[in-house]
Design a protein around this motif. Structure first.
Motif: not given
Length: 371
Positions: A33, A35, A62, A94-96, A98, A116
């Motif tokens: 991540s 963020t 992270l 992932l949460n965003d 890349n 997210h």
């Protein structure tokens, strides 16, 4: 393509060439991540569940990306590090979006995008003009079958790769005991809110990380004298917008507070194109939209939903319209809210995390068989 991207691409190619011999470590799962520098939200729930399951080697990259000279340099180094992490992981979460994965994902590595947000009011990813094409994801988590088509476009995948299993963090939102404890702790910090009708104001941002961010905000200072006496505004802006504050006596900055706790504390939500409207719909509480730039936004960015038809509440373009909507909540259309929830965010059984982890287990077992 700018000079920075050219230099980064050359460096990525060099690291990729020099690490040609690396292969995935059995059972290694890596969370990446840009963020958050610690486990939160979906990442935390999934990580905790995998730890309870046992048998996995969990790794974490992270960080919080900051758009400045030093931040750009740290991002450059982190991208080089990711090349090695991708090659050494069976599965990456992932949460965003890349850049490294879109540029050069190893064939043996599985990539799960949990995203997210519980939906996407505004167009994003490959749906809009951007600096690089998003691609190379194996699966995307979604909250409803409605998102299958637009997520496929935005993330550069086939529609069948978009999994209608629900977001892990929704399990937290619907965990009544957990939320009651959080609300009680909130009232201890903000005792002045306990006897008020709390209205959560949570707008999204305009712009992007390259060109900068801005907000089309309510002028809470100007609204102070017109709000009903029993109303208290709790305002929380997107983290990318910084710590915005107003001087209104009936408005409190809660930018550092947990969003889901604020949702439970509040009696009503005011937002715009933010995905928080999907999460909030599950609480069966009224919503109001403040979108003075709606027509312009539809032309320039574009929307993934029929906003004027489907938004379950008053759509306002001025502060006075917002105040009028707050005064008329008794006439709120809860049937439309129910239809909205059934269309855009459907999983309310508290088992979203379990469904995601089950998919991960299946993928890891299949990789072992294929190895």
């Amino acid at each position: 393509m700018g000079l920075n991207k050219i230099i980064l691409n050359i460096a990525l190619a060099i690291v990729d060439f020099c690490t040609f011999f690396l292969r995935p470590v059995p059972n290694r799962i890596t969370f990446i991540s840009l963020t958050s520098d610690h486990l939160t939200s979906d990442f935390k729930r999934i990580s905790d569940a995998l730890q309870r399951h046992g048998g996995y080697e969990l790794r974490y990259n992270l960080v919080v990306f900051k758009k400045n000279l030093w931040g750009d340099f740290l991002y450059f180094l982190n991208c080089l590090k990711q090349v090695v992490e991708l090659k050494r992981s069976r599965l990456v979460i992932l949460n965003d979006n890349n850049y490294v994965i879109s540029r050069m994902k190893p064939q043996e590595t599985i990539v799960l995008q949990v995203w997210h947000a519980a939906g996407a009011v505004k167009k994003f990813g490959n749906q809009i003009h951007r600096q690089y094409e998003i691609k190379n994801y194996n699966a995307i988590v979604a909250s409803s079958s409605y998102w299958q088509s637009c997520y496929a476009q935005a993330f550069g995948v086939r529609p069948e790769q978009v999994m209608n299993v629900g977001m892990a963090r929704i399990d937290d939102l619907l965990d009544q005991a957990r939320m009651e404890a959080n609300v009680a702790a909130f009232y201890e910090r903000y005792p002045q809110t306990k006897t008020k009708r709390c209205v959560l104001y949570a707008p999204t941002f305009r712009g992007n990380i390259i060109d900068g961010f801005e907000v089309e905000s309510l002028h809470l200072d100007q609204m102070a004298d017109t709000l009903p006496d029993d109303v208290m505004i709790l305002y929380k802006f997107h983290p990318l917008l910084g710590d915005i504050r107003f001087q209104a006596p009936n408005a409190i900055a809660v930018n550092q507070e947990d969003l889901y706790t604020l949702m439970h504390v509040s009696d009503c939500l005011i937002s715009d194109y933010s995905s928080v409207i999907f999460d909030y719909a599950l609480l069966k509480k009224p919503m109001i939209s403040f979108v003075p730039d709606l027509e312009k936004y539809k032309r320039t960015i574009g929307l993934n939903m029929e906003y004027e038809k489907d938004f379950p509440g008053a759509i306002c373009q001025t502060e006075m319209e917002v105040v009028d909507a707050l005064r008329n909540l008794a006439a709120y259309d809860y049937e439309k809210l129910y239809d909205f929830h059934k269309k855009y965010i459907v999983h309310t059984d508290g088992k979203n995390t379990a469904r995601i982890v089950r998919w991960i287990e299946q993928q890891m077992k299949q990789q072992k068989k294929d190895a």
